[in-house]
Scaffold this motif. Sequence first.
Motif, PDB file in Angstrom:
ATOM      1  N   ALA A 116      31.721  -3.405   6.915  1.00 34.54           N
ATOM      2  CA  ALA A 116      32.026  -3.306   8.351  1.00 34.54           C
ATOM      3  C   ALA A 116      33.526  -3.116   8.561  1.00 34.54           C
ATOM      4  O   ALA A 116      33.964  -2.274   9.351  1.00 34.54           O
ATOM      5  CB  ALA A 116      31.534  -4.550   9.078  1.00 34.54           C
ATOM      6  N   GLU A 117      34.326  -3.894   7.836  1.00 31.43           N
ATOM      7  CA  GLU A 117      35.778  -3.742   7.941  1.00 31.43           C
ATOM      8  C   GLU A 117      36.220  -2.375   7.453  1.00 31.43           C
ATOM      9  O   GLU A 117      37.051  -1.705   8.062  1.00 31.43           O
ATOM     10  CB  GLU A 117      36.491  -4.829   7.135  1.00 31.43           C
ATOM     11  CG  GLU A 117      38.006  -4.725   7.206  1.00 31.43           C
ATOM     12  CD  GLU A 117      38.697  -5.603   6.177  1.00 31.43           C
ATOM     13  OE1 GLU A 117      39.932  -5.720   6.237  1.00 31.43           O
ATOM     14  OE2 GLU A 117      37.997  -6.160   5.307  1.00 31.43           O
ATOM     15  N   HIS A 118      35.624  -1.976   6.332  1.00 30.85           N
ATOM     16  CA  HIS A 118      35.959  -0.690   5.730  1.00 30.85           C
ATOM     17  C   HIS A 118      35.720   0.451   6.715  1.00 30.85           C
ATOM     18  O   HIS A 118      36.564   1.333   6.916  1.00 30.85           O
ATOM     19  CB  HIS A 118      35.114  -0.517   4.470  1.00 30.85           C
ATOM     20  CG  HIS A 118      35.511   0.648   3.621  1.00 30.85           C
ATOM     21  ND1 HIS A 118      34.785   1.043   2.539  1.00 30.85           N
ATOM     22  CD2 HIS A 118      36.549   1.515   3.709  1.00 30.85           C
ATOM     23  CE1 HIS A 118      35.353   2.095   1.978  1.00 30.85           C
ATOM     24  NE2 HIS A 118      36.430   2.405   2.675  1.00 30.85           N
ATOM     25  N   VAL A 119      34.574   0.442   7.357  1.00 32.52           N
ATOM     26  CA  VAL A 119      34.215   1.486   8.321  1.00 32.52           C
ATOM     27  C   VAL A 119      35.142   1.457   9.528  1.00 32.52           C
ATOM     28  O   VAL A 119      35.560   2.501  10.038  1.00 32.52           O
ATOM     29  CB  VAL A 119      32.741   1.327   8.748  1.00 32.52           C
ATOM     30  CG1 VAL A 119      32.424   2.204   9.953  1.00 32.52           C
ATOM     31  CG2 VAL A 119      31.812   1.673   7.589  1.00 32.52           C
ATOM     32  N   LEU A 120      35.487   0.260   9.993  1.00 38.28           N
ATOM     33  CA  LEU A 120      36.395   0.149  11.138  1.00 38.28           C
ATOM     34  C   LEU A 120      37.750   0.778  10.831  1.00 38.28           C
ATOM     35  O   LEU A 120      38.342   1.451  11.677  1.00 38.28           O
ATOM     36  CB  LEU A 120      36.593  -1.319  11.522  1.00 38.28           C
ATOM     37  CG  LEU A 120      35.551  -1.956  12.426  1.00 38.28           C
ATOM     38  CD1 LEU A 120      35.915  -3.407  12.683  1.00 38.28           C
ATOM     39  CD2 LEU A 120      35.451  -1.208  13.748  1.00 38.28           C
TER      40      LEU A 120
END
Length: 364
Positions: A325-329
């Motif tokens: 999720a962090e990576h995508v953000l």
Amino acid sequence: MSDGHHHHEHPHPHPHPHPHPHPHPHPHPHSHPTGPKRHRHRLRHLFTPHSHDSADKSDTALESSARGIRALWVSLGVLGLTALAQAVVVVMSGSVALLGDTVHNTADALTAVPLGIAFVLGRRAATRRFTYGYGRAEDLAGLVIVLTIAASAAFAGWTAVERLLDPRDMSHVPVVALAAVIGFLGNEGVARYRIRVGREIGSAALVADGLHARTDGFTSLAVLIAAGGSALGLRFADPVVGLLITAAILLVLRDAAREVFRRVMDAVDPALVDAAERALLEVRGVRGVGELRMRWIGHRLRAEVAVVVDGSLSVREAHEVAVEAEHVLLHAVPRLTAALVHADPEPVAGERDPHLALAHHAPA
């Protein structure tokens, strides 16, 4: 991990050398999307390689600050020379309209000083006292710019009213007209440069300073009207144009104040929030997006978000979802440098909500 919660934060930059560093000893491969989404993800990495380690994050932050400082030095030089040339003509002609424009250009050039100091401070590392770093210094510089614009408006207005009460003839009219053209060209060039760099690095203060310069350019053109009126024998043309210049300065003051006020109040473009939500909902394992907050710290963004995951996941599995999720953000939101991801288990009928223990801490 408590009450089925997974709390995950990566305050970038990371002090670790591996490609996607996290302060955990266990391996955690990314759960990238499958199918067509997976192929798009791989293509994006092929053509836009990235890393989240400390060196890359620091280099990006330093590069953006360096670009801001370079823009300020260039604009300071151009506006300084412009104001100096106009000041010589003011002494020769006695034009109050050109005087107001010169004062405004000088003030605009000097705003580079507090903003430059803010960019330098923003490059300092976070400390135990300033845990988010010194990026807020940029917002304080924005307030100084707003006050400077207000002061220049007051001076220009006072000078114009004084000359309106005691009108005088303008001398060296062609030279005044030439100085007005020089003022317009110098200000418009600086305005384009500041606004472009400010938007590219996400600096509201630099954009506000660019808008300030753009208005200066149009007020310089207004001096041409004053010169034309004086050439026709209209003694009141000069102070009247001086008042119009004051009104124009007040308009840019309003726009700059609104821009800086929004940044100080942690306002963000709702489109960024929408983009973040859409990106999170495409992450495998994320079943919903709860509270999502974003804020600017200088010209960098931070995010805090709660995502809903399957309550039966293990700590490691929930951690993988949070990492992805962090990576995508970081890919989906421009200038986002850090994200705190909190994983909430999907509620089950009859199960007590673990957040109830925090209810008495909520503001009334």
